[in-house]
Design a protein around this motif. Structure first.
Motif, PDB file in Angstrom:
ATOM      1  N   ARG B 337       0.769  -1.026  -0.143  1.00 17.85           N
ATOM      2  CA  ARG B 337      -0.013   0.072   0.017  1.00 17.85           C
ATOM      3  C   ARG B 337       0.902   1.182  -0.032  1.00 17.85           C
ATOM      4  O   ARG B 337       0.572   2.150  -0.794  1.00 17.85           O
ATOM      5  N   ALA B 338       1.807   1.252   0.686  1.00 14.30           N
ATOM      6  CA  ALA B 338       2.760   2.493   1.009  1.00 14.30           C
ATOM      7  C   ALA B 338       3.501   2.580  -0.265  1.00 14.30           C
ATOM      8  O   ALA B 338       3.677   3.908  -0.665  1.00 14.30           O
ATOM      9  N   GLN B 339       3.908   1.362  -0.944  1.00 10.97           N
ATOM     10  CA  GLN B 339       4.547   1.333  -2.526  1.00 10.97           C
ATOM     11  C   GLN B 339       3.626   2.104  -3.362  1.00 10.97           C
ATOM     12  O   GLN B 339       4.231   2.970  -4.337  1.00 10.97           O
ATOM     13  N   GLN B 340       2.236   1.674  -3.477  1.00 10.90           N
ATOM     14  CA  GLN B 340       1.417   2.223  -4.358  1.00 10.90           C
ATOM     15  C   GLN B 340       1.280   3.981  -4.150  1.00 10.90           C
ATOM     16  O   GLN B 340       1.072   4.556  -5.082  1.00 10.90           O
ATOM     17  N   GLY B 344       2.096   6.665  -6.703  1.00 15.65           N
ATOM     18  CA  GLY B 344       1.154   7.857  -6.919  1.00 15.65           C
ATOM     19  C   GLY B 344       1.593   9.073  -6.999  1.00 15.65           C
ATOM     20  O   GLY B 344       1.422   9.988  -7.996  1.00 15.65           O
ATOM     21  N   ILE B 345       2.426   9.729  -5.830  1.00 20.53           N
ATOM     22  CA  ILE B 345       2.816  10.963  -5.780  1.00 20.53           C
ATOM     23  C   ILE B 345       4.148  11.126  -6.727  1.00 20.53           C
ATOM     24  O   ILE B 345       4.475  12.321  -6.832  1.00 20.53           O
ATOM     25  N   ARG B 346       4.465   9.978  -7.347  1.00 18.23           N
ATOM     26  CA  ARG B 346       5.640  10.357  -8.410  1.00 18.23           C
ATOM     27  C   ARG B 346       5.043  10.397  -9.870  1.00 18.23           C
ATOM     28  O   ARG B 346       5.865  10.502 -10.643  1.00 18.23           O
TER      29      ARG B 346
ATOM     30  N   CYS D  38      -1.122  16.745  -5.799  1.00 15.60           N
ATOM     31  CA  CYS D  38      -1.523  17.563  -4.807  1.00 15.60           C
ATOM     32  C   CYS D  38      -3.167  17.452  -5.138  1.00 15.60           C
ATOM     33  O   CYS D  38      -3.546  17.612  -6.241  1.00 15.60           O
ATOM     34  N   ASP D  39      -3.918  17.266  -3.862  1.00 15.50           N
ATOM     35  CA  ASP D  39      -5.333  17.156  -4.052  1.00 15.50           C
ATOM     36  C   ASP D  39      -6.004  18.126  -3.074  1.00 15.50           C
ATOM     37  O   ASP D  39      -7.271  17.716  -2.773  1.00 15.50           O
ATOM     38  N   GLY D  54      -8.652  10.161  -9.683  1.00 14.62           N
ATOM     39  CA  GLY D  54      -8.014   8.993  -9.012  1.00 14.62           C
ATOM     40  C   GLY D  54      -6.251   9.375  -8.882  1.00 14.62           C
ATOM     41  O   GLY D  54      -5.623   9.001  -8.061  1.00 14.62           O
ATOM     42  N   ASN D  55      -5.878   9.946 -10.226  1.00 11.21           N
ATOM     43  CA  ASN D  55      -4.597  10.274  -9.936  1.00 11.21           C
ATOM     44  C   ASN D  55      -4.263  11.687  -9.531  1.00 11.21           C
ATOM     45  O   ASN D  55      -4.717  12.623  -9.889  1.00 11.21           O
ATOM     46  N   ILE D  56      -3.527  11.474  -8.393  1.00  8.57           N
ATOM     47  CA  ILE D  56      -3.381  12.702  -7.560  1.00  8.57           C
ATOM     48  C   ILE D  56      -2.571  13.922  -8.401  1.00  8.57           C
ATOM     49  O   ILE D  56      -2.372  15.129  -8.047  1.00  8.57           O
ATOM     50  N   CYS D  57      -2.017  13.390  -9.525  1.00  3.03           N
ATOM     51  CA  CYS D  57      -1.251  14.412 -10.437  1.00  3.03           C
ATOM     52  C   CYS D  57      -2.140  15.026 -11.289  1.00  3.03           C
ATOM     53  O   CYS D  57      -1.693  15.974 -12.060  1.00  3.03           O
TER      54      CYS D  57
END
Lengths: 380, 367, 101, 167, 95
Positions: B337-340, B344-346, D38-39, D54-57
C-alpha cells in the motif's frame, strides 16, 4: 608490445625501480599497476624514514637511502615534503634500554648519527611527551619523514619523463613462463606484453604475483591500521616510535599527526578494513604518551598491508631457477624508507648483473633449509 | 563517562522525515521491537523544521500543512512510543565489522556503540557548492543554511539577497526570505527553464522578484563579506553571452542541488551506483528500500534526492521492511500500500526524474 | 538582525544569556546555535582560511562543511553551527590550525 | 517566453472563467497548470466543485455551477494558486481574492497598490475583506481587493503603499 | 579589475584549494580519479572529508579527461564520518 623490463606494482618500490632503470639506461620499461600510483601500501603508510635498525644490513641500506633522500627533491624536481626532523625511539623498560644501548653502538658503527639520551633531555626537548615512566630514548637527527604519496608520484612522473610507460588501472592477471624464462604478462583487459625481465614489486600482493610466475615466496600480508588527526600548529619535529606501546607518530608538514598501532596479534590476511578496536587502542596508547591528545580530533582512519617476510627484512634479487625474474618484496613495513637505495641497487643488478653495495644477504637464499630466523625487532 | 553499548533491533540514522516515519511505522507494525534513532542535530525533524510553506500531496502526506507543523506531528508520535529511544546530538561515526555502528554523543561526551539487527540509513543530503570567484566569501550560503538561520533561529541571513538556482529550494527559500523581511533582488538560473514548480515561481514573481533564466553568477566580491554579485547571461554551452549586471547584495544563496550523504553506506560496503537523476552516487536498493547488504536499508534523500513527502513514504516502507525481517510478521500488504502511494505521488512530470532514477537502479544487478 | 515579527513563525527563544566573541560581550539565546547568535550580533566572519587567509563564514549550517570551525572555551576546531549556546561561552575567531595544549 | 522561462502565466496557459460566470457571483480561478501530486483543493471543497480524480497528479477541474465562493480552497491551496473573482453585474468594479502570507497585515478599507503576475504595478485597489480560515491554514489571510473591472485578469497581488499602513 | 575581483575559485574550502590548482595537478600528473586528487593535492582531505568539494572535483576531472562525471568513481569513504576526539574512545579511568 615488448618491453625490456616490466614491473608489477606502482607503489614506491615499483615506481622507484622504474625510475632507476631508465636512469641507468634501460630503454623500454613499463609499470603495471592495478589501481593508481600509491593506492596500495605506500599511500597508506606512516611515512617515516629512519636509520635506527637492529641489523647492520638494514642500517647500511637505510643510511644509503637517507643520502639519496637528501638529494631526491632536486633530482626528481618535486617537493616531496621530506623533512629531517629526527627520530625518537622511546624505552620504557630496562631491557629496552639495554637493547637500545647495543643497537646504538652497532648503528654508530654503520655511520648512523644516533645517541642515547636521558629522560631529562627528552622532557626538555620534547615537552609534549609524558616522560613519567620513560627510562631513556634513542635519537637520530638525520632521520625524518616524507609524504609517501608525493614521493611515489614524483618517482612515477620522473620515470615517465625518462620514457617509461606507466599503465594505471591495469591488472596483470597472468604471467607466461617457459621453463626458466618469463616471456610475457597478460592483463585483465586481455592484452599481452612481452618482456625481457619481470620485476615483482607487488607489495601486499607479492606472493600472489610470484605465484602467477609459478614461484613460491614466503611473504605474507598483514593489516596495519593508522589514523590522522586534525591539523595542529607545529609542535613536534621527530617521528616517535614506542615499541613498548607498539605505536609510532609524526606530525606532517600540513600539521596533522599521523599515527599507527602495530597489533602483535594481527592475523595474516588481505583485509584492510578500518576497525573500531584500533581507534580504542590507539586512543589509549597515544594519550598515555601524549596526554594532550585527548582533546585532539581524529579525522580519518585507514589500514594498509605490511608485506611480512619471515625475518621482517626485505627479500631482494633473483630466485633460483628463473633467469629473468627479480623481486623487491617482503619489506615488512619499511619499504618506503629503503626505496631509493633498494631501487638503485636493483636497477644495477638488472642492468649490469652486479651491485655497488652487497645485498646478497637479503636474497631469498637466506631462507633455504631454515625454519628459525633472527627477526628484525625494530618493527612496529 | 563509561562507554555505552546499546542493544537495539533497528537503528535509524537520521531523525528527519524519513527516519521518523521509519521508526514510527516499524514500532507500530511490530510492537516490542526496540528502535533507536540517532540524530546529529539537537533538534529532531531534519530539514522539515525549517519549511514554512504548506506541503503538496494528499491527506496521508499531511497536504496543506506547513513543514514545521508536519515535523511536530511526526516527532510527537515517535516520542509517544516507548519502544523508540531517541539520541539527539549523536553522530554516526562509522559502520564497522560485526555490524557495529559507532556513534559519538556530543551531549553526553561519550561513544555509543550499537549492534542492531537492521540499520536504516536516513542521513539525508548536503547542499552543493557552485564554482565562481568569491564563492567562499562570508555571505555566500547554502540556501538551506539561510533557511535554518531565519526559520529555526529567527535570524535574518541578510537584507539584500541574490538566489542562485530556480529549482524548488531556490524558489521556496526566496519566498521565505521575503516573508522574513529580506529583499530578494533576483533569482539566477543557469538552465533556460525554471526547474521548480510553477506555483512556487508564480508566488515569488508576483511579488516582483525577477527570475533570470540562462544566467549565471560570474563572481561574488566584497572586502571581508559579500558586497556585490555579478550576473551575466549565458548560452547553451554555459559561456557568457552578454553584458553583466551587478547586484549590491549582502547575501548570495546557493540552491544548486543536493548530493546524497552516503558515506556510511559506502563504508558498510553497500553497492553504490551513480544515478544522475537521484543526485549522484546512491546505494543500490530495491522497492523495499533494502540495499545490497540485507541488514542495511535506506530512506529519504540519501537514497536519491526528492522531497519530504516521498522521504516519509520511503521511511515508512523501510521501517516496515525492517520490522518484517526481524519480527517474522507478514507486513507485505502494508508495504505494498505504501509503495502504491509512493508511486502515486511520483506520477506527475516532477516525479519523472525520481522514477527514472529508481528504475535505473532496479535494472542494475545487486552484485 | 533578529526577525521581530514573522507572518508564519513564532520563535520560542531560550533565556537571554551573555557570551563573548573575541572578548567582546554579546547577548544571545540559550540553546540556539552559536553561529545564529553571532549572526544576530552582526558577526559574519567566523575564521580565515588556512593558506589564503580568506575570510570564512557560515555555509551549510547543519554540521557538514567545516566552514564554521572556531575556538570555543579554548577548544579549537569546534563546529559552531550545531553547537548550542550557553551562558558565558567564550567564542574566538580561530586563526590558523588547532593547538596542542 | 513561456511560463517555464518567466514564471508568469500568459493568456494561452490560463483557463479563466467567462464573463457571465464572473458576473454571477464569486468564482474561483485555479492557476495550476502542472501535474503536481496534490489534491487538497478537491478534499477541502464542501460542495464537490473541484475534481482531481484518482490520479493525484491530475489538474483540478472546476464545476462552476457547484462553487459557492466560500474561499476554503483559496485558504488551503499549498501553491497559493487559487484566487477568487467577482464582477459587478454592471461591470463597474470587480473583486479579486488573494491568499496572503506577508506582514504587515492589510486592513479593511486600506488602499493598496495592485500588482500583476510579474510583480508590475497595475493600479490601486481597496481592501474590502480580510479573513483567516484558522482551522484550514494558520497564518494565511484571504484578502479581497476591490479593483476596476478591467484589471481583474491582471491583478494577482498587492502591496501596502509605504506610509499608508496604520500600525 | 581589482585583485579582489580576480580572486580564485575555491573548490576545497577546508584545504583552501582553487580550481586552477586542481586542474594543474590533474594535468601535471595525468590523474583520473578523485582519490588521486585527494592524495596529491589534499583537496577533500580536510575537516569535512570532501563532503563539499568531491562533486566539484569530479566535474573538473570529467572536463579534463573527457569522461562523463558518472564514470569517475567515488572516492574512498573512511571512518570516522566526522572529526572526533581521542578522548571519547577512552574508558572512564583513562580519561
Amino acid at each position: 608490445m615488448k618491453y625490456d623490463a616490466i614491473i608489477i606494482g606502482g607503489g614506491i618500490i615499483g615506481a622507484s625501480i622504474a625510475y632507476n632503470l631508465t636512469k641507468q639506461g634501460m630503454r623500454s620499461v613499463a609499470v603495471f599497476e592495478k589501481n593508481y600510483i600509491s593506492s596500495g601500501s605506500t599511500g597508506r603508510c606512516g611515512g617515516g624514514i629512519r636509520q635506527q635498525w637492529a641489523s647492520p644490513e638494514n642500517c647500511k641500506l637505510a643510511v644509503k637511502s637517507v643520502h639519496l633522500f637528501e638529494k631526491l627533491d632536486q633530482e626528481l624536481g618535486f617537493d616531496t615534503e621530506y623533512y629531517q626532523g629526527g627520530y625518537l625511539l622511546l624505552a620504557f623498560t630496562d631491557e629496552e634500554v639495554e637493547q637500545f644501548r647495543k643497537n646504538v653502538v652497532m648503528q654508530q658503527g654503520a655511520g648512523v648519527p644516533v645517541r642515547l639520551i636521558g629522560v631529562d633531555e627528552v622532557a626538555a626537548k620534547f615537552p609534549f611527551l609524558d616522560t613519567s615512566d620513560l627510562k631513556a630514548a634513542a635519537h637520530c637527527r638525520t632521520d625524518g619523514h616524507i609524504n609517501p604519496m608525493l614521493v611515489n608520484q614524483a618517482y612515477a612522473d620522473a620515470a615517465k619523463r625518462n620514457g617509461a610507460d606507466i599503465h594505471l588501472f591495469t591488472e596483470v592477471v597472468r604471467i607466461v613462463r617457459d621453463r626458466d624464462r618469463i616471456n610475457s604478462v597478460i592483463t585483465a583487459d586481455v592484452r599481452t606484453f612481452e618482456t625481457g625481465v619481470l620485476i615483482n614489486a607487488g607489495g601486499g600482493f607479492s606472493a600472489e604475483v610470484a605465484a602467477m610466475a609459478g614461484i613460491t615466496i614466503p611473504t605474507r600480508p598483514q593489516r596495519h591500521e593508522i589514523l590522522i588527526t586534525e591539523p595542529l600548529e607545529k609542535f613536534m619535529d621527530p617521528m616517535v616510535i614506542d615499541f613498548h606501546h607498539h605505536i609510532y607518530f609524526r606530525q606532517t608538514k600540513h600539521g596533522s599527526v599521523v599515527m599507527g598501532y602495530g597489533d602483535p596479534h594481527e592475523p595474516y590476511t588481505h583485509n584492510i578494513q578500518g576497525s573500531l578496536e584500533f581507534l580504542k587502542t590507539m586512543s589509549l596508547m597515544i594519550t598515555k604518551v601524549v596526554p594532550a591528545m585527548k582533546k585532539v580530533k581524529i579525522v580519518r582512519q585507514w589500514a594498509g598491508l605490511y608485506n611480512m617476510s619471515p625475518d621482517a627484512q626485505p627479500i631482494l634479487g633473483k630466485v633460483p631457477g628463473v633467469s629473468n625474474y627479480y623481486q623487491a618484496v617482503g619489506f615488512s613495513g619499511h619499504g618506503l624508507m629503503l626505496a631509493p637505495a633498494v631501487a638503485e641497487l636493483m636497477a644495477e643488478l638488472i642492468v649490469t648483473g652486479r651491485t655497488s653495495m652487497d645485498i646478497s644477504d637479503l636474497s631469498i637464499d637466506r631462507f633455504a633449509g631454515r625454519t628459525e630466523f633472527k627477526l628484525e625487532k625494530a618493527v612496529v | 563517562m563509561a562507554l555505552k553499548i546499546n542493544k537495539c533491533d533497528i537503528l535509524i540514522i537520521g531523525g528527519g522525515p524519513a527516519g521518523l516515519e521509519a521508526a514510527y511505522h516499524a514500532a507500530k507494525a511490530a510492537p516490542g521491537l526496540k528502535i533507536s534513532i540517532v540524530e546529529e542535530n539537537f533538534l529532531l525533524g531534519g530539514q522539515l523544521i525549517k519549511q514554512t510553506h504548506s506541503f503538496f500531496g494528499s491527506k496521508n502526506q499531511f497536504a496543506g500543512k506547513r513543514g514545521f507543523e508536519i515535523a511536530e506531528l511526526l516527532m510527537d508520535r515517535v516520542r509517544k512510543n516507548p519502544d523508540i529511544d531517541i539520541h539527539l546530538q549523536t553522530s554516526a561515526l562509522g559502520c564497522y565489522e560485526g555490524g557495529i555502528v559507532a556513534c559519538e554523543s556530543m551531549a553526553e561526551g561519550c561513544l555509543k556503540e550499537f549492534q542492531p539487527g537492521r540499520t536504516i540509513v536516513a542521513a539525508g543530503a548536503r547542499e552543493n557548492m557552485a564554482p565562481f570567484p568569491g564563492n567562499d566569501l562570508p555571505g555566500v550560503f547554502g540556501a538551506g543554511a539561510a533557511q535554518t538561520l531565519m526559520n529555526v533561529y529567527g535570524v535574518l541571513p541578510g537584507r539584500k539577497v541574490v538566489m542562485l538556482g530556480a529549482g524548488n529550494i531556490g524558489l521556496i527559500v526566496s519566498y521565505q526570505l521575503m516573508q522574513a523581511g529580506a529583499e530578494v533582488l533576483a533569482i539566477i538560473e543557469g538552465l533556460p527553464m525554471i526547474g521548480g514548480y510553477h506555483v512556487h515561481a508564480a508566488k515569488i514573481r508576483r511579488m516582483g522578484v525577477p527570475i533570470l533564466a540562462s544566467h549565471t553568477v560570474v563572481r561574488a566580491t566584497g572586502k571581508s563579506t559579500l558586497e556585490e554579485v555579478e550576473v551575466a547571461p549565458i548560452d547553451k554551452n554555459w559561456k557568457i553571452a552578454g553584458e553583466s549586471t551587478v547586484f549590491q547584495a549582502d547575501t548570495l544563496c546557493l540552491a544548486v542541488g543536493l548530493t546524497p550523504g552516503t558515506e556510511l553506506l559506502e563504508q558498510s560496503g553497500c553497492r553504490m551506483a551513480f544515478v544522475k537523476e537521484l543526485g549522484g552516487h546512491v546505494a543500490w536498493h530495491n522497492d523495499r528500500m533494502e540495499t545490497s547488504r540485507p541488514e542495511i536499508l535506506v530512506a529519504g534523500d540519501v537514497s536519491g534526492i526528492e522531497e519530504a513527502s516521498t522521504a516519509m513514504l520511503e521511511g515508512k516502507i523501510a521501517g516496515l521492511a525492517a520490522a518484517e525481517g526481524l519480527s517474522g510478521l507478514d507486513l507485505s500488504d502494508e508495504i505494498s500500500r505504501a509503495q502504491q502511494e509512493l508511486a502515486g505521488i511520483r506520477k506527475g512530470p516532477y516525479g519523472e526524474k525520481a522514477c527514472l532514477g529508481k528504475d535505473k537502479l532496479c535494472k542494475l544487478s545487486v552484485r | 538582525m533578529r526577525i521581530d515579527k514573522h507572518p508564519v513563525l513564532h520563535f520560542e527563544k531560550g533565556r537571554k544569556v551573555q557570551f563573548y566573541f573575541d572578548g567582546r560581550p554579546m547577548t544571545g539565546h540559550e540553546g540556539e546555535a552559536v553561529t545564529a547568535a553571532l549572526h544576530a550580533n552582526g558577526v559574519m566572519v567566523l575564521s580565515h582560511s588556512l593558506k589564503r587567509r580568506h575570510p570564512r563564514g557560515l555555509f551549510c549550517a547543519i554540521g557538514k562543511c567545516a566552514s564554521c570551525m572556531m575556538r570555543v572555551d579554548g577548544q579549537d576546531n569546534v563546529r559552531t553551527c550545531i553547537l548550542p549556546l550557553r551562558e558565558g561561552m567564550r567564542i574566538e575567531t580561530q586563526e590558523g590550525k588547532g593547538r596542542l595544549k | 517566453m513561456n511560463y517555464k522561462q518567466s514564471g508568469v502565466l500568459t493568456g494561452e496557459e490560463l483557463r479563466l472563467p467567462d464573463n457571465e460566470t464572473l458576473c454571477r457571483g464569486k468564482t474561483i480561478i485555479i492557476e495550476c497548470v502542472e501535474n503536481i501530486p496534490c489534491d487538497p483543493c478537491e478534499t477541502s471543497c464542501p460542495k464537490g466543485a473541484i475534481t482531481v480524480g484518482g490520479n493525484i497528479c491530475n489538474l483540478p477541474k472546476i464545476d462552476y455551477t457547484k462553487c459557492s465562493g466560500c474561499g476554503l480552497c483559496v485558504a488551503v491551496c499549498p501553491g497559493l494558486a487559487i484566487f477568487m473573482a467577482e464582477k459587478s453585474p454592471k461591470g463597474d468594479w470587480a473583486e479579486i481574492t488573494i491568499p496572503y502570507e506577508l506582514l504587515p497585515h492589510p486592513k479593511n478599507g486600506e488602499r493598496v497598490i495592485t500588482m500583476d503576475r510579474s510583480g508590475c504595478d497595475v493600479g490601486t485597489g481597496e481592501i474590502v475583506r480580510v479573513t483567516e480560515f484558522k482551522k484550514v491554514q494558520k497564518s494565511r489571510l484571504i484578502v479581497t481587493v476591490r479593483i476596476p473591472a478591467e484589471d481583474l485578469n491582471m491583478v494577482r497581488h498587492f502591496r501596502i503603499a509605504e506610509g499608508n499602513h496604520e500600525q | 579589475m581589482s585583485s579582489e575581483q580576480d580572486r580564485d575559485i575555491i573548490i576545497c574550502r577546508c584545504e583552501d584549494i582553487t580550481e586552477r590548482e586542481v586542474r594543474e595537478c590533474i594535468r601535471r600528473h595525468g590523474l583520473t580519479t578523485v582519490d588521486e586528487v585527494r592524495k596529491i593535492l589534499r583537496a577533500g582531505m580536510g575537516l569535512c572529508q570532501g563532503k563539499t568539494c568531491s562533486a566539484l572535483v569530479r566535474r573538473i576531472l570529467a572536463e579534463e579527461t573527457g569522461k562523463k562525471a558518472e564514470d569517475i568513481g567515488l572516492p574512498s569513504a573512511r571512518q570516522p564520518a566526522k572529526p572526533v576526539e581521542f578522548g571519547i574512545f577512552l574508558q572512564e579511568g583513562d580519561r
